[in-house]
Design an enzyme around this catalytic site. Structure first.
Site, short mmCIF file in Angstrom:
data_model
loop_
_atom_site.label_atom_id
_atom_site.label_comp_id
_atom_site.label_asym_id
_atom_site.label_seq_id
_atom_site.Cartn_x
_atom_site.Cartn_y
_atom_site.Cartn_z
N THR A 150 0.88 -1.17 0.00
CA THR A 150 0.00 0.00 0.00
C THR A 150 0.92 1.21 0.00
O THR A 150 2.10 1.07 0.27
CB THR A 150 -0.86 -0.02 1.28
OG1 THR A 150 -1.77 -1.12 1.22
CG2 THR A 150 -1.69 1.24 1.46
N GLY A 202 -0.13 -3.35 4.87
CA GLY A 202 0.09 -4.75 5.21
C GLY A 202 -1.12 -5.61 4.90
O GLY A 202 -1.86 -5.34 3.94
N GLU A 203 -1.32 -6.63 5.72
CA GLU A 203 -2.43 -7.57 5.52
C GLU A 203 -3.72 -6.90 5.98
O GLU A 203 -4.00 -6.79 7.18
CB GLU A 203 -2.16 -8.86 6.28
CG GLU A 203 -0.95 -9.61 5.72
CD GLU A 203 -0.59 -10.85 6.52
OE1 GLU A 203 -1.04 -10.98 7.68
OE2 GLU A 203 0.15 -11.70 5.99
N GLY A 204 -4.50 -6.46 5.00
CA GLY A 204 -5.63 -5.59 5.29
C GLY A 204 -6.68 -6.15 6.21
O GLY A 204 -7.26 -5.44 7.03
N GLY A 216 -10.24 -3.87 1.60
CA GLY A 216 -9.47 -4.12 2.82
C GLY A 216 -9.53 -2.98 3.81
O GLY A 216 -10.51 -2.26 3.92
#
Length: 280
Positions: free
Chosen positions: A163, A213-215, A192
């Site tokens: 992102t 990062g990992e949404g 996300g």
């Protein structure tokens, strides 16, 4: 104007020196803005246009072959806007800004958000794929049918974390913004953390933050808001460190965050292999 910019948390990038120069130039350009909101938008536009970053052009492709962009932004006085699930929109952060300044809403989504963008002067109708991203998508043997038919394929292939984001202050006002094309091989229509207030972005009287990062994990935990809350106790550097430590303990996920206070002090932390940043 004090600015901090990130280019996404994830795996070490190809051509890191080139990406770093782009980030540094974006931060430098942002310092010329008259206000913090203009600064974060100025920082994000070149990143959204550069296929080396996962926002806008060259962004992650969803299960139906579409790139859909999301963004959110907030000012320290509570002004907020977001837009998501937009096909053909490079500068998602500009749409979020227009939502914040021209509507009574916080978030617009999908085709209507694209139509709104077009009607307010933001470019639409762009092909956001590149030859490289189209080849990557085709190599994954994409599924036929509708989203319900894509589930097994998505469970096998869903990945990625990158992102872009920026936070800026002139010592008086402050703004934070985040923009993305999501994660690779997500289910068509997936959204996300990025356009969710307190997850992908947050700002208030204490400071501002942008997460990456990992949404799904970031949204469950609320990384950006937690990082700003920690400014009650710590400076930005330790606030970023504590926020990521708490996030990892709570979710086991991977993320990064940048933090800026009104004095221009910055912090950045990640639990991924890499996260490039630039400050001015």
């Amino acid at each position: 104007m004090h600015v901090i910019v990130h280019g996404g948390a994830g795996s070490p990038p190809e051509s890191p020196a080139t990406r770093q120069k782009t980030l540094t130039d974006a931060a430098e350009q942002a310092t010329e803005a008259a206000r913090p909101m203009g600064a974060v938008l100025a920082a994000l536009r070149p990143l959204e246009s550069d296929s080396a970053f996962n926002a806008g052009v060259g962004g992650a492709i969803q299960s139906d072959g579409e790139v859909r962009t999301d963004a959110g932004l907030m000012t320290d006085d509570g002004g907020v806007g977001a837009a998501c699930a937009m096909s053909g929109v490079v500068h998602a952060a500009d749409v979020a800004h227009t939502v914040a300044t021209e509507t009574p809403h916080v978030l617009l989504a999908g085709d209507e958000a694209v139509e709104f963008a077009a009607g307010t002067g933001v470019e639409t109708g762009r092909d956001l794929t590149t030859a490289e991203t189209r080849q990557r998508y085709e190599r994954a043997d994409p599924p036929d049918g509708g989203p319900a038919d894509h589930l097994d394929w998505v469970r096998e292939h869903f990945s990625g974390t990158d992102t872009v984001g920026a936070v800026a202050t002139d010592g008086d006002r402050l703004a934070a913004a985040t923009s993305t094309a999501g994660r690779w091989y997500a289910l068509a229509g997936r959204v996300g953390d990025v356009p969710q207030v307190g997850a992908g972005f947050y700002a208030d009287g204490r400071g501002g933050a942008s997460a990456t990062g990992e949404g799904e994990a970031i949204a469950r935990f609320g990384v950006a808001r937690r990082a700003v809350e920690l400014l009650d106790t710590y400076g930005p550097k330790q606030a970023a460190e504590e926020a990521i430590a708490e996030f990892e303990d709570a979710t086991g996920g991977r993320a990064g965050v940048i933090v800026l206070d009104h004095a221009g002090h910055t912090g950045a932390e990640r639990n991924t292999a890499a996260m490039q940043t630039a400050t001015k």
